[in-house]
Design an enzyme around this catalytic site. Sequence first.
Site, PDB file in Angstrom:
ATOM      1  N   CYS A 166      10.997 -70.380 -53.114  1.00  0.00           N
ATOM      2  CA  CYS A 166      10.148 -69.394 -53.785  1.00  0.00           C
ATOM      3  C   CYS A 166       8.853 -69.987 -54.331  1.00  0.00           C
ATOM      4  O   CYS A 166       7.997 -69.257 -54.824  1.00  0.00           O
ATOM      5  CB  CYS A 166      10.939 -68.712 -54.901  1.00  0.00           C
ATOM      6  N   HIS A 306       7.335 -67.068 -63.707  1.00  0.00           N
ATOM      7  CA  HIS A 306       8.196 -66.855 -62.545  1.00  0.00           C
ATOM      8  C   HIS A 306       9.112 -65.655 -62.814  1.00  0.00           C
ATOM      9  O   HIS A 306       9.261 -64.791 -61.967  1.00  0.00           O
ATOM     10  CB  HIS A 306       8.998 -68.116 -62.269  1.00  0.00           C
ATOM     11  N   GLU A 317      12.658 -70.783 -68.546  1.00  0.00           N
ATOM     12  CA  GLU A 317      11.205 -70.783 -68.416  1.00  0.00           C
ATOM     13  C   GLU A 317      10.514 -70.586 -69.766  1.00  0.00           C
ATOM     14  O   GLU A 317       9.520 -71.253 -70.067  1.00  0.00           O
ATOM     15  CB  GLU A 317      10.751 -69.709 -67.434  1.00  0.00           C
ATOM     16  N   LYS A 338       7.210 -59.562 -61.459  1.00  0.00           N
ATOM     17  CA  LYS A 338       8.355 -59.302 -60.578  1.00  0.00           C
ATOM     18  C   LYS A 338       9.156 -58.090 -61.066  1.00  0.00           C
ATOM     19  O   LYS A 338       9.957 -57.539 -60.305  1.00  0.00           O
ATOM     20  CB  LYS A 338       9.251 -60.535 -60.492  1.00  0.00           C
ATOM     21  N   HIS A 343      11.115 -59.753 -56.135  1.00  0.00           N
ATOM     22  CA  HIS A 343      10.885 -61.170 -55.851  1.00  0.00           C
ATOM     23  C   HIS A 343      10.570 -61.333 -54.369  1.00  0.00           C
ATOM     24  O   HIS A 343      11.442 -61.166 -53.513  1.00  0.00           O
ATOM     25  CB  HIS A 343      12.122 -61.975 -56.238  1.00  0.00           C
ATOM     26  N   PHE A 406      14.602 -72.393 -55.200  1.00  0.00           N
ATOM     27  CA  PHE A 406      15.888 -73.031 -54.969  1.00  0.00           C
ATOM     28  C   PHE A 406      15.655 -74.461 -54.467  1.00  0.00           C
ATOM     29  O   PHE A 406      14.762 -74.713 -53.656  1.00  0.00           O
ATOM     30  CB  PHE A 406      16.689 -72.266 -53.912  1.00  0.00           C
TER      31      PHE A 406
END
Length: 419
Positions: A166, A306, A317, A338, A343, A406
Site C-alpha cells: 500500500c 494512512h 499512526e 480513506k 483503501h 503490508f
Amino acid sequence: MELKRVVVTGLGAVTPLGNTVPEFWDSIIKGKSGAAEITYFDIEKFKVKFACEVKNFDPLQFIDRKEARKMDLYTQYAMVAAQQAVEDAKIAVEKENLDRIGVIFGVGIGGIRTFEEEITYYVQTIEQGPRFNPFFIPKMIADIAPGLISIKYGFRGPNFTTTSACASSTNALVDAFDYIRLGKADIIVAGGSEAAVCKTGMGGFISMHALSTRNESPKTASRPFSKSRDGFVLGEGSACLILEEYEHAKARGASIYAELAGGGLSADAYHITAPHPDGLGASLVMKNTLEDANMQPEDIDYINVHGTSTPLGDIAELKAVQKVFGEHAYNLNISSTKSMTGHLLGSAGAVEAIISVLAIKNNIVPPTINHEEGDNDEEIDYKLNLTFNQAQKREIRAALSNTFGFGGHNASVIFKKIA
C-alpha cells in the site's frame, strides 16, 4: 551538488468518487462515500458484499478497443489518469526532449483480475489441453502500466514500477522526486493504479479478516478513529501527478499546483501485516521526510494519514504523529480520506497526494467521515483535530501524506505552497 526543486504541474484521477480530478475533489470536500454493494460479480456467498468501485468508467472513450482488450483494468485506469495529467500539465510532447521524460507508477497487486480470468478459463478447458490468452502475461505483470504510458507518448526517460504493497505509489513519487532533483530527468509522470475488486482480491482480504463486514451500511463502513471500526473498505482506481523540475516548468510557462519538498522511507521490521504497536516505523518515516524537506514539525499544517480504519493501524499512526510532532500535533489538522475513497492499495498514496496538493492550493482540509458521537476509542486522544465529518478551511502552508504497506513498508511525502 545543488539539488533541483520539484513541482507539481498536472493531475489526473480515476476514483470511486469521480473519474476526473474536479469531480473527485468536489466529492472529497463534500464528504461523500464511494462505498456501495459490489456490482462486478455475484456476491451472494461472500462474507463482505461491498467495496469502493470506480463507477461509469468507459475505457473506450480514451483507448482504442483493440488496445483496451490487451490491458487489465488497472492498466486502463492508469492510462486514463496519465492522459488527464499530461493534458492538465499542457505538456507539448513534440517540443520536449523525450529522453528526459520518464514514467514511474506504483502498484501493489497488478493484474489480479486477468490472472483470475485466465486461471478460471484454464480450469474450464483443461480437458482440451492448456489454453491461455497470448496477452495473459503482458496484461498481468505489474510493470506494464508505465511501459504502455511511455509507448503512447514516446517518453524514453526512467521507466519502471514500484511495488511496496500500500506504500507503492508514494514510493513512486519519492523515486520520481529523486530522479528530477538529481538532474536525471525534467519531468516524471508518477502515480499508481490498482483494480483488485474481484473474487480473488476480495476473497483474499476477507480470509485475512482485513475488511469491514458492515454490509448493512457500506457508506459508513470506513470509520477511521472510531471505536466501532472493524477493517478497511477495498477500493480501486488510479491517480497521476506530473512532477517537474522547477526551472523547466517556469521556462515553458506551466501552472504550478505545489512544490514537492521532501520524501522519506522506513521499515517497521516487525510483522508481515500488523503495524508496530508504538508506531516506530511510522514515526521514523515522518521524521525522515521532515529532514529531507529541511522542515520542522511546526511547518506542517495538515497530515493526510494512512488511516485505514483498522483496529491496530489507526492507534499506532496517531501515536507516531504525537511522537514526531509533540505539542504541535494539537495545532494540526489530521484526516483520513480513506473514510471516503476506501483503501486503493498500491494507488492510495498517489490519490492522497493529489488530495494533499489540492488541500494546499485551496486552503481547505477534507474530512474524516463516519465518526459518530459516543463512538470514541479510549486509546485515541480526541484533543487532536481529526477533522471529523466536515471539511475545515484554514491556511495550509505544507501537508504531509503517509502510506504504509503490508511487510512493514512506510513512505511519506511533503508538499508545500510554491514560493
